[in-house]
Design an enzyme around this catalytic site. Structure first.
Site, PDB file in Angstrom:
ATOM      1  N   ASP A  28       0.831  -1.202   0.000  1.00 61.41           N
ATOM      2  CA  ASP A  28       0.000   0.000   0.000  1.00 61.41           C
ATOM      3  C   ASP A  28       0.870   1.258   0.000  1.00 61.41           C
ATOM      4  O   ASP A  28       1.759   1.397   0.829  1.00 61.41           O
ATOM      5  CB  ASP A  28      -0.921  -0.015   1.222  1.00 61.41           C
ATOM      6  N   SER A  81      -6.678   4.108  -1.830  1.00 60.17           N
ATOM      7  CA  SER A  81      -6.741   2.659  -1.601  1.00 60.17           C
ATOM      8  C   SER A  81      -8.078   2.065  -2.026  1.00 60.17           C
ATOM      9  O   SER A  81      -8.127   0.937  -2.519  1.00 60.17           O
ATOM     10  CB  SER A  81      -6.468   2.358  -0.130  1.00 60.17           C
ATOM     11  N   ASP A 171      -3.644  18.469   1.519  1.00 59.03           N
ATOM     12  CA  ASP A 171      -3.743  18.105   0.102  1.00 59.03           C
ATOM     13  C   ASP A 171      -3.506  19.325  -0.790  1.00 59.03           C
ATOM     14  O   ASP A 171      -3.401  19.192  -2.011  1.00 59.03           O
ATOM     15  CB  ASP A 171      -5.125  17.513  -0.205  1.00 59.03           C
ATOM     16  N   ARG A 206      -8.329  20.411   9.740  1.00 57.85           N
ATOM     17  CA  ARG A 206      -8.746  19.025   9.504  1.00 57.85           C
ATOM     18  C   ARG A 206      -8.078  17.997  10.409  1.00 57.85           C
ATOM     19  O   ARG A 206      -8.681  16.979  10.747  1.00 57.85           O
ATOM     20  CB  ARG A 206      -8.478  18.642   8.046  1.00 57.85           C
ATOM     21  N   ALA A 287     -13.973   8.524   2.036  1.00 55.10           N
ATOM     22  CA  ALA A 287     -14.601   7.931   3.214  1.00 55.10           C
ATOM     23  C   ALA A 287     -13.769   8.000   4.482  1.00 55.10           C
ATOM     24  O   ALA A 287     -14.303   8.256   5.565  1.00 55.10           O
ATOM     25  CB  ALA A 287     -14.912   6.461   2.914  1.00 55.10           C
ATOM     26  N   ASP A 430       2.115   3.225   3.181  1.00 52.13           N
ATOM     27  CA  ASP A 430       1.035   4.211   3.094  1.00 52.13           C
ATOM     28  C   ASP A 430       0.740   4.860   4.445  1.00 52.13           C
ATOM     29  O   ASP A 430       0.768   6.065   4.588  1.00 52.13           O
ATOM     30  CB  ASP A 430      -0.230   3.552   2.551  1.00 52.13           C
ATOM     31  N   HIS A 434       1.780   8.682   5.527  1.00 52.60           N
ATOM     32  CA  HIS A 434       0.820   9.749   5.838  1.00 52.60           C
ATOM     33  C   HIS A 434       1.213  10.571   7.063  1.00 52.60           C
ATOM     34  O   HIS A 434       0.732  11.679   7.245  1.00 52.60           O
ATOM     35  CB  HIS A 434      -0.573   9.167   6.074  1.00 52.60           C
ATOM     36  N   HIS A 472      -1.343   2.552  -5.076  1.00 50.60           N
ATOM     37  CA  HIS A 472      -1.125   3.974  -5.407  1.00 50.60           C
ATOM     38  C   HIS A 472       0.218   4.356  -4.813  1.00 50.60           C
ATOM     39  O   HIS A 472       0.800   3.607  -4.030  1.00 50.60           O
ATOM     40  CB  HIS A 472      -2.229   4.882  -4.839  1.00 50.60           C
TER      41      HIS A 472
END
Length: 559
Positions: A28, A81, A171, A206, A287, A430, A434, A472
């Site tokens: 991942d 993902s 982002d 966020r 999600a 992954d 992050h 990804h």
């Protein structure tokens, strides 16, 4: 025969034998990028993945894992993902996430579906609350979709609207929150001119307010709940643009971590708490960072924090955020109808399957792989094992995560002789990527490589085949870059760390003692993406893929 006249029976592949065990390994967040100090996969010791890349050029290649190749609107949209595993399992490209929402907004279908009709029942007497990320990053939400939704709802009877806006800076570049907030304020001012009572009610960054994921830190959701639902926050302002500018002046402040604030009227009273009879829409389409809030808004029984009050509302997500939990139960846009996935075909043709990951990616290697479908196709031929992820810590604290445990389960499944396919997801590159912690991400990549070794060793022992790929990019580029590709610096001259997915392609490697002689990747197919992997794996199991699948990546050359 199926009800629509097709048969589940797959044709045998003329040149490939059946019955070999296949290990299907998904790394991942493992993309391919130029080697440099911000490429954690390059920096890490990854002898196994290096040997796959440098071993046999005809058995290693790159495929696309973002944008149109996985059903997203444009090639500027990074993969994720969910869509990655949908494509890997389905073998075809379906409109996904943002694109599904775009199509529903464009056609107006969103307003005719059940979800919108459900929230619309509150418009007459209640307030419509819109909660989500204010950004044009296109990963979790998009400003233009919020704008269309505001327009569409106001034209269809919403008289009182409150927006609870979360600032991004993850982002998109830090500091862009001010411009987004100004744009939103202008839009709401135009609605007010038309007699609609539309205002921003609350906000916050966020990563500090609302958008936690995987039940890592419920305090993040509680801070949002207090501001959005109860109308209480440590900072009170009469204007949202002012709020963001002011809070950004604090030392070390940034968009991601702005503290929660509420907008108050001239009497100091919150302008938009969520009350009985109101409607709430969470407008993020992605999600993972909406599930926790969805639980707090929807679940009668809830013990993660004291909600103080639990308003009786009509709540809908932009999409359904968790298909396993059926959460939320109402949503504005339905998921893609993915049918006839490769997993279902293979099980119908007697291919017994084992799937395993840890909690954070278990659904990807089962639910998303199977076309957003829960459970087994045939319990007598399938076994799914979930290893609990570490909770209550950020993933950089224990960057090895559960890679070893996943690999051990896969090894045992391969050696058991009970399964024809053993499928795993190794989340390390992954989840640790992050966090933005480069040192920890390097450790994470090595752990994933160690896990791949254990799985490939087992395949070697049983004479099987391996397919190693990714869903990804992430860990291969951990720095934000300018148009020329040079690292971006902040005002203190430090590089700006990139914590998001990337637009890079991902590797796919095939091999193992069971791979028939003459099997190699086809020349051509420059645009191949994750959806081409399903037909490839079906071939390796000894079957031809259905004719509507994306073409296989392999061919068999007579030696």
């Amino acid at each position: 025969m199926g009800s629509s006249g097709f048969s589940w029976k797959l044709n045998d592949h003329p040149k490939l034998p059946k019955g070999k065990v296949i290990a299907m390994v998904v790394l991942d967040g493992w993309g391919e990028a130029n080697p440099n100090q911000y490429n954690c996969i390059h920096v890490a010791e990854t002898p196994v993945m290096d040997s796959l890349k440098n071993g046999a050029p005809e058995k290693w290649r790159l495929v696309k894992a973002h944008g149109k190749a996985v059903g997203l609107p444009t090639d500027d949209d990074m993969g994720n993902s969910e869509v990655g595993h949908n494509a890997l399992g389905a073998g075809r490209i379906y409109a996904q996430g943002a694109k599904l929402v775009d199509l529903a907004l464009e056609s107006g279908k969103i307003y005719d579906d059940e979800g919108f009709k459900y929230i619309k029942e509150s418009f007459e007497t209640g307030t419509l609350h819109l909660i989500g990320l204010l950004s044009d990053g296109g990963v979790h939400s998009r400003l233009d979709q919020l704008q269309l939704l505001l327009k569409g709802a106001s034209e269809r009877g919403a008289k009182r609207i409150r927006v609870h806006a979360l600032t991004d800076g993850r982002d998109v570049l830090d500091g862009t929150s001010v411009g987004f907030m100004e744009t939103l304020e202008n839009d709401l001012a135009k609605l007010r001119e038309k007699g609609i009572d539309a205002q921003i009610a609350s906000g916050g960054g966020r990563m500090y307010v609302t958008m936690d994921r995987y039940e890592n830190d419920w305090d993040v959701v509680k801070r949002g709940w207090d501001a959005q639902v109860l109308g209480e926050a440590p900072h009170k302002f009469t204007n949202a643009v002012e709020a963001v500018k002011k809070l950004r002046e604090e030392p070390k402040a940034n968009d991601q971590y702005l503290p929660p604030f509420v907008i108050v009227d001239e009497n100091g009273k919150s302008v938009g708490p969520i009350l009985d009879g109101d409607a709430v829409v969470t407008f993020n389409f992605r999600a993972d960072r909406m599930v926790m809030l969805a639980k707090a808004l929807e679940y009668e029984d809830f013990d993660k924090f004291d909600r103080v009050r639990f308003p009786k509302i009509r709540y809908a997500g932009m999409l359904q955020y968790d298909g396993e939990l059926k959460l939320p139960s109402h949503y504005l846009v339905s998921p893609p109808e993915i049918e006839r996935t490769s997993g279902e075909y293979l099980v119908h043709n007697g291919v017994s399957t084992f799937a395993c990951s840890e909690t954070v990616k278990f659904g990807h290697v089962t639910f998303f792989w199977n076309g957003n479908r829960s459970g087994y196709f045939d319990p007598s031929k399938e076994e799914y094992v979930e290893i609990p992820s570490d909770s209550g810590i950020t993933f950089n604290v224990k960057p090895k995560m559960k890679a070893l445990e996943i690999a051990e389960k896969a090894r045992d499944a391969i050696l058991s002789g009970k399964f024809h396919q053993v499928r795993v997801n190794l989340p390390n590159s992954d989840m640790v990527g992050h966090t933005g912690d480069i040192e920890a991400t390097v450790v994470a990549c090595k752990a994933a490589d160690d896990a791949v070794k254990m799985i490939l060793d087992a395949i070697e022992q049983v004479g099987g085949i391996y397919v190693v790929t990714a869903d990804h990019g992430n860990a291969e580029d951990m720095v934000k870059r300018n148009k020329k590709g040079e690292p971006l610096l902040d005002k203190n001259g430090n590089v700006q760390i990139l914590t998001s997915h990337t637009l890079e392609p991902v590797p796919i490697a095939i091999g193992g003692p069971g791979l028939a002689p003459g099997v190699k990747f086809r020349q051509g197919l420059p645009g191949a993406g994750l959806a081409n992997v399903a037909a490839t794996v079906m071939n390796l199991h000894g079957y031809e893929a259905p004719s509507d699948y994306e073409p296989t990546l392999i061919e068999v050359v007579d030696n």
